[in-house]
Design a protein around this motif. Structure first.
Motif, PDB file in Angstrom:
ATOM      1  N   GLU A  39      93.688  69.761  -1.385  1.00 29.10           N
ATOM      2  CA  GLU A  39      94.764  69.963  -0.423  1.00 29.10           C
ATOM      3  C   GLU A  39      94.262  69.766   1.001  1.00 29.10           C
ATOM      4  OE1 GLU A  39      97.757  72.987  -0.582  1.00 29.10           O
ATOM      5  OE2 GLU A  39      97.155  73.578  -2.614  1.00 29.10           O
ATOM      6  N   TYR A  40      93.116  70.386   1.310  1.00 30.29           N
ATOM      7  CA  TYR A  40      92.568  70.320   2.661  1.00 30.29           C
ATOM      8  C   TYR A  40      92.212  68.883   3.045  1.00 30.29           C
ATOM      9  CZ  TYR A  40      89.442  70.919   6.614  1.00 30.29           C
ATOM     10  OH  TYR A  40      88.844  70.821   7.845  1.00 30.29           O
ATOM     11  N   LEU A  41      91.548  68.182   2.140  1.00 29.99           N
ATOM     12  CA  LEU A  41      91.133  66.818   2.448  1.00 29.99           C
ATOM     13  C   LEU A  41      92.329  65.891   2.645  1.00 29.99           C
ATOM     14  CD1 LEU A  41      88.119  66.566  -0.014  1.00 29.99           C
ATOM     15  CD2 LEU A  41      87.984  66.476   2.490  1.00 29.99           C
ATOM     16  N   CYS A  42      93.375  66.082   1.855  1.00 23.29           N
ATOM     17  CA  CYS A  42      94.578  65.264   2.040  1.00 23.29           C
ATOM     18  C   CYS A  42      95.241  65.547   3.388  1.00 23.29           C
ATOM     19  CB  CYS A  42      95.568  65.506   0.908  1.00 23.29           C
ATOM     20  SG  CYS A  42      95.068  64.779  -0.673  1.00 23.29           S
ATOM     21  N   GLU A  43      95.195  66.815   3.825  1.00 28.69           N
ATOM     22  CA  GLU A  43      95.748  67.172   5.130  1.00 28.69           C
ATOM     23  C   GLU A  43      94.870  66.648   6.267  1.00 28.69           C
ATOM     24  OE1 GLU A  43      96.036  71.381   4.935  1.00 28.69           O
ATOM     25  OE2 GLU A  43      97.744  71.363   3.532  1.00 28.69           O
ATOM     26  N   ARG A  44      93.562  66.681   6.081  1.00 23.51           N
ATOM     27  CA  ARG A  44      92.634  66.239   7.116  1.00 23.51           C
ATOM     28  C   ARG A  44      92.665  64.719   7.303  1.00 23.51           C
ATOM     29  NH1 ARG A  44      87.701  68.780   9.276  1.00 23.51           N
ATOM     30  NH2 ARG A  44      86.362  67.149  10.163  1.00 23.51           N
ATOM     31  N   PHE A  45      92.933  64.000   6.210  1.00 20.53           N
ATOM     32  CA  PHE A  45      92.957  62.530   6.264  1.00 20.53           C
ATOM     33  C   PHE A  45      94.322  62.018   5.773  1.00 20.53           C
ATOM     34  CE2 PHE A  45      88.540  63.859   5.463  1.00 20.53           C
ATOM     35  CZ  PHE A  45      87.928  63.340   6.595  1.00 20.53           C
ATOM     36  N   PRO A  46      95.391  62.331   6.504  1.00 23.38           N
ATOM     37  CA  PRO A  46      96.741  61.969   6.034  1.00 23.38           C
ATOM     38  C   PRO A  46      96.982  60.477   5.988  1.00 23.38           C
ATOM     39  CG  PRO A  46      96.815  62.744   8.310  1.00 23.38           C
ATOM     40  CD  PRO A  46      95.424  62.999   7.820  1.00 23.38           C
ATOM     41  N   GLU A  47      96.199  59.719   6.752  1.00 25.04           N
ATOM     42  CA  GLU A  47      96.417  58.281   6.798  1.00 25.04           C
ATOM     43  C   GLU A  47      96.158  57.601   5.455  1.00 25.04           C
ATOM     44  OE1 GLU A  47      92.200  59.237   8.017  1.00 25.04           O
ATOM     45  OE2 GLU A  47      94.204  60.000   8.491  1.00 25.04           O
ATOM     46  N   ALA A  48      95.435  58.276   4.554  1.00 25.01           N
ATOM     47  CA  ALA A  48      95.178  57.707   3.222  1.00 25.01           C
ATOM     48  C   ALA A  48      96.409  57.765   2.325  1.00 25.01           C
ATOM     49  CB  ALA A  48      94.007  58.425   2.561  1.00 25.01           C
ATOM     50  N   GLY A  49      97.370  58.603   2.673  1.00 30.10           N
ATOM     51  CA  GLY A  49      98.622  58.671   1.916  1.00 30.10           C
ATOM     52  C   GLY A  49      98.514  59.337   0.560  1.00 30.10           C
ATOM     53  N   LEU A  50      97.504  60.168   0.351  1.00 28.27           N
ATOM     54  CA  LEU A  50      97.320  60.801  -0.957  1.00 28.27           C
ATOM     55  C   LEU A  50      97.927  62.189  -1.037  1.00 28.27           C
ATOM     56  CD1 LEU A  50      93.676  59.615  -1.682  1.00 28.27           C
ATOM     57  CD2 LEU A  50      95.816  58.685  -2.553  1.00 28.27           C
ATOM     58  N   GLY A  51      98.348  62.740   0.080  1.00 29.93           N
ATOM     59  CA  GLY A  51      99.062  64.011   0.100  1.00 29.93           C
ATOM     60  C   GLY A  51     100.539  63.783   0.312  1.00 29.93           C
ATOM     61  N   ARG A  52     101.298  64.854   0.233  1.00 29.31           N
ATOM     62  CA  ARG A  52     102.721  64.820   0.558  1.00 29.31           C
ATOM     63  C   ARG A  52     102.993  66.077   1.383  1.00 29.31           C
ATOM     64  NH1 ARG A  52     101.474  60.717  -1.465  1.00 29.31           N
ATOM     65  NH2 ARG A  52     102.591  59.451  -3.004  1.00 29.31           N
ATOM     66  N   GLY A  53     103.163  65.890   2.687  1.00 29.72           N
ATOM     67  CA  GLY A  53     103.276  67.021   3.598  1.00 29.72           C
ATOM     68  C   GLY A  53     104.640  67.675   3.584  1.00 29.72           C
ATOM     69  N   PRO A  54     104.765  68.829   4.291  1.00 27.04           N
ATOM     70  CA  PRO A  54     106.069  69.483   4.437  1.00 27.04           C
ATOM     71  C   PRO A  54     107.095  68.498   4.988  1.00 27.04           C
ATOM     72  CG  PRO A  54     104.303  70.903   5.249  1.00 27.04           C
ATOM     73  CD  PRO A  54     103.677  69.564   4.953  1.00 27.04           C
TER      74      PRO A  54
END
Length: 221
Positions: free
Chosen positions: A69-84
Motif C-alpha cells: 500500500e505504502y509503495l503504491c502511494e509513494r510511487f503513484p505514477e506507476a499506476g499500480l494503486g487505486r487511490g481515494p
C-alpha cells in the motif's frame, strides 16, 4: 534508499515483485529462513522475526501488504494503486488483502509438509482441510475473473494493479499444495501475469528455493 529483507518463496516475494514493477532503485538483502530471523539485529527491523522487512530512508516497515500500500502511494505514477476517489478503490483494497487469506492456508501447509521435522508430527487431516480451503479461495478468484465485464483480464476492471501481484504471488505459493488446473479463468490469468518481466525477476535463483518439489499432495490417512 530502499532496502528489502527477503527470503525466497516467502511473502517478501510479493514486495520484491512490486518493486521491480515500480522500476525504482532498491537493494535486496537475501536472508536464510532460519533462526537468524530471531536475532536482535533482525528483530530491530521486524519485531516478530518475520519477513519481509523494508527500510526506506531510515524508517522501517514489517508487514508486506502494508508495504505494498505504502509503495503504491509513494510511487503513484506507476499506476499500480487505486487511490481515494477511484471507482476501483474498494476492490483494490479488498483484493490486495485477499492475498493474505490465501497465504495463511499456504503457511499452514508449508509447515505441515516442509518445516516439521518428523512424519509423526504431521496431520493428514490438516493437510486435506487446508488444501480444500485453498481451493475455496481459487473459486473466489475464478468467480471474479468470470464476471461478464469488459477487460476482465485482471482482478480490477481498470487493469493490472498491485492486487494481481499480491494475489498472484499467493497463488504461486499455493500451487505447491492445491492445483489450479480445475479453474480455467484463474489458470489463464495466472499464466498472463507470469509472463511479466518483473515476475520472472522475483523468482528464486538456483539453490534458493524453499520448496524442493513442484507439488505436495495431501497425505491420505
Amino acid at each position: 534508499m530502499i532496502r528489502l529483507h527477503h527470503v525466497p518463496e516467502s511473502r517478501s516475494m510479493r514486495v520484491l515483485w512490486l518493486l521491480y514493477e515500480l522500476g525504482v532503485d532498491f537493494d535486496v538483502v537475501e536472508r536464510p529462513f532460519d533462526k537468524s530471523l530471531r536475532g536482535p539485529e533482525y528483530l530491530s527491523l521486524s519485531p516478530a522475526g518475520r519477513v519481509p522487512a523494508l527500510e526506506i530512508e531510515g524508517e522501517r516497515m514489517f508487514e508486506s501488504l502494508a508495504m505494498m500500500e505504502y509503495l503504491c502511494e509513494r510511487f503513484p505514477e506507476a499506476g499500480l494503486g487505486r487511490g481515494p476517489g477511484s471507482p476501483d478503490r474498494m476492490g483494490w483494497l479488498s483484493w490486495l488483502h485477499f492475498a493474505e487469506t490465501i497465504s495463511q492456508h499456504t503457511a499452514s501447509l508449508t509447515q505441515q509438509h516442509i518445516m516439521l521435522r518428523e512424519d509423526h508430527m504431521r496431520s493428514p487431516i490438516i493437510m486435506r482441510l487446508e488444501a480444500k480451503r485453498t481451493e475455496k479461495c481459487y473459486g473466489a478468484i475464478e468467480a471474479r475473473l468470470s464476471t461478464p465485464i469488459e477487460n476482465r483480464d485482471h482482478l480490477l476492471t481498470s487493469g493490472f494493479s498491485a492486487c494481481d501481484i499480491a494475489v498472484g504471488q499467493a497463488v504461486y505459493m499455493a500451487r505447491h499444495f492445491a492445483a489450479i488446473e480445475g479453474f480455467p479463468e484463474l489458470s489463464a490469468w495466472y499464466a498472463r501475469i507470469c509472463e511479466r518481466e518483473a515476475f520472472a525477476k522475483s523468482l528464486p535463483g538456483e539453490g534458493g528455493r524453499l520448496y524442493a518439489q513442484d507439488f505436495y499432495p495431501a497425505w491420505q490417512s
